[in-house]
Design an enzyme around this catalytic site. Structure first.
Site, PDB file in Angstrom:
ATOM      1  CG  ASN A   9      -1.750   1.318   1.458  1.00 35.14           C
ATOM      2  OD1 ASN A   9      -1.738   2.196   0.447  1.00 35.14           O
ATOM      3  ND2 ASN A   9      -2.372   1.468   2.726  1.00 35.14           N
ATOM      4  CD1 TRP A  10       3.389   0.975  -2.922  1.00 33.52           C
ATOM      5  CD2 TRP A  10       3.349   2.152  -5.011  1.00 33.52           C
ATOM      6  NE1 TRP A  10       3.847   0.175  -3.855  1.00 33.52           N
ATOM      7  CE2 TRP A  10       3.873   0.845  -5.079  1.00 33.52           C
ATOM      8  CE3 TRP A  10       3.372   3.002  -5.894  1.00 33.52           C
ATOM      9  CZ2 TRP A  10       4.463   0.565  -6.293  1.00 33.52           C
ATOM     10  CZ3 TRP A  10       3.655   2.533  -7.079  1.00 33.52           C
ATOM     11  CH2 TRP A  10       4.251   1.487  -7.496  1.00 33.52           C
ATOM     12  CE  LYS A  11      -0.005   3.183   4.668  1.00 34.45           C
ATOM     13  NZ  LYS A  11       0.094   3.137   6.297  1.00 34.45           N
ATOM     14  CG  HIS A  95      -5.385   1.936   5.439  1.00 39.42           C
ATOM     15  ND1 HIS A  95      -4.996   2.758   6.214  1.00 39.42           N
ATOM     16  CD2 HIS A  95      -4.656   0.866   5.206  1.00 39.42           C
ATOM     17  CE1 HIS A  95      -3.795   2.401   6.628  1.00 39.42           C
ATOM     18  NE2 HIS A  95      -3.259   1.462   5.994  1.00 39.42           N
ATOM     19  CD  GLU A  97      -2.579   5.574   6.914  1.00 37.54           C
ATOM     20  OE1 GLU A  97      -2.895   5.486   5.495  1.00 37.54           O
ATOM     21  OE2 GLU A  97      -1.915   4.804   7.696  1.00 37.54           O
ATOM     22  CD  GLU A 167      -2.959  -2.524   7.194  1.00 41.98           C
ATOM     23  OE1 GLU A 167      -1.566  -2.496   6.698  1.00 41.98           O
ATOM     24  OE2 GLU A 167      -3.700  -1.568   7.185  1.00 41.98           O
ATOM     25  N   GLY A 173       3.317   2.619  10.580  1.00 42.45           N
ATOM     26  CA  GLY A 173       4.196   3.685  10.408  1.00 42.45           C
ATOM     27  C   GLY A 173       4.875   3.885  11.624  1.00 42.45           C
ATOM     28  CB  SER A 213       5.953  -1.837  11.696  1.00 43.03           C
ATOM     29  OG  SER A 213       5.559  -0.279  11.906  1.00 43.03           O
ATOM     30  N   GLY A 234       3.203  -1.002   4.108  1.00 41.50           N
ATOM     31  CA  GLY A 234       3.294   0.346   3.780  1.00 41.50           C
ATOM     32  C   GLY A 234       4.730   0.723   3.568  1.00 41.50           C
ATOM     33  N   GLY A 235       5.324   1.528   4.417  1.00 42.17           N
ATOM     34  CA  GLY A 235       6.695   2.165   4.139  1.00 42.17           C
ATOM     35  C   GLY A 235       7.587   1.168   3.544  1.00 42.17           C
TER      36      GLY A 235
HETATM   37  P1  13P Z   1       3.433   0.620   7.620  1.00 43.50           P
HETATM   38  O1  13P Z   1       4.107  -0.693   6.738  1.00 43.50           O
HETATM   39  O2  13P Z   1       4.396   1.826   7.055  1.00 43.50           O
HETATM   40  O3  13P Z   1       3.447   0.244   9.032  1.00 43.50           O
HETATM   41  O4  13P Z   1       1.882   0.670   6.802  1.00 43.50           O
HETATM   42  C1  13P Z   1       1.124  -0.389   7.093  1.00 43.50           C
HETATM   43  C2  13P Z   1      -0.210   0.165   6.397  1.00 43.50           C
HETATM   44  O5  13P Z   1      -0.952   0.759   6.826  1.00 43.50           O
HETATM   45  C3  13P Z   1      -0.249  -0.724   5.269  1.00 43.50           C
HETATM   46  O6  13P Z   1      -1.753  -0.514   4.683  1.00 43.50           O
END
Ligand code: 13P
Length: 251
Positions: A9-11, A95, A97, A167, A173, A213, A234-235
């Site tokens: 997920n590149w956000k 998600h 967020e 999650e 993050g 993470s 994510g990251g």
């Molecule tokens: P991180 O891997 O950056 O913690 O993000 C997880 C995430 O929200 C994937 O959707």
């Protein structure tokens, strides 16, 4: 045996040139891998360019969100049909967020999930508790509410096209990953909820991804747990070599 599903997920990251560069680097690194389903979820505005690069590869494309109508006067929204038009086979729904910053609630997310499925997309449906909820002993209540309301009305067949992504918000993050045992405990709880709500066949086949993470150095031990069927990254998905290492950890 459930086939692992690892998605990036590149956000809200990467301009077109960077997104294209990332998938150009990723493609050869994962070529020939068939034991894990691989998905990348770029921003809407880079989907088309990324999809051109991914043609003929073993990497599937997903949206990060979508709306619950096909078209019309819904300014700034994107429909499942539009995602499919640019090559998506997946979308993320729910998600944390979206829940946290954009007020998306269980009822709305349930509508989005059902519309995306009816439109022919596969869905990664996200759930997870905040730190306050966990510390307040509410984790199981929160997961129960998110699963019961979020997945309401789905059929057994729908679960061939749905994965649940656990999650924990406190791990997203933050660099604080759930330990493999914490992840396993939550995943087993969620699978139990699915069994109660939909029966053993669904509980047995549904993939539950862990997100929060995930990195190359913790992915394998997380996904080695019996109820952890992949990852939503994510990251660490923003670097081709790191993401490739994570999905090799699923094999
Ligand atoms: P991180 O891997 O950056 O913690 O993000 C997880 C995430 O929200 C994937 O959707």
């Amino acid at each position: 045996m459930r086939k692992p599903l690892v998605a990036g997920n590149w956000k809200m990251n990467l301009l077109v040139a960077d997104a294209v560069k990332l998938v150009k680097e990723l493609k050869p690194l994962v070529q020939g891998i068939s034991g894990v389903d691989i998905v990348v979820c770029p921003t809407f505005v880079t989907l088309y360019a990324v999809s051109e690069v991914l043609k003929g590869s073993n990497i599937e494309l997903g949206g990060q969100n979508c709306y619950l109508k096909e078209s019309g006067a819904f300014t700034a929204e994107i429909s499942p049909q539009m995602l499919k038009d640019v090559g998506c086979t997946w979308t993320i729904v729910g998600h944390s967020e979206r829940r946290q910053f954009f007020g998306e609630d269980d009822a709305l997310l349930n509508e989005k999930l059902k519309f995306a499925l009816a439109s022919g997309l596969k869905v990664m449906f996200c759930i997870g508790e905040t730190l306050d909820e966990r510390q307040g002993g509410k984790m199981n209540d929160v997961l129960t509410r998110q699963v019961t309301k979020g997945l309401a009305g789905l059929s057994e067949a729908d679960f061939d096209e749905v994965s649940v992504a656990y999650e924990p918000v406190w791990a997203i993050g933050t660099g604080v990953t759930a330990s493999p045992d914490q992840a396993q405990e939550a995943h087993a709880f969620v699978r139990g909820l699915l069994k109660t709500q939909f029966g053993a066949a669904v509980a047995d086949k549904v993939r539950i991804q862990y997100g929060g993470s995930v990195k190359a150095d913790n992915a394998a031990e997380l996904m080695a747990k019996p109820d952890v069927d992949g990852a939503l990254v994510g990251g660490a998905a923003l670097k081709a070599d790191g993401f490739a290492a994570i999905l090799k950890g699923a094999l």
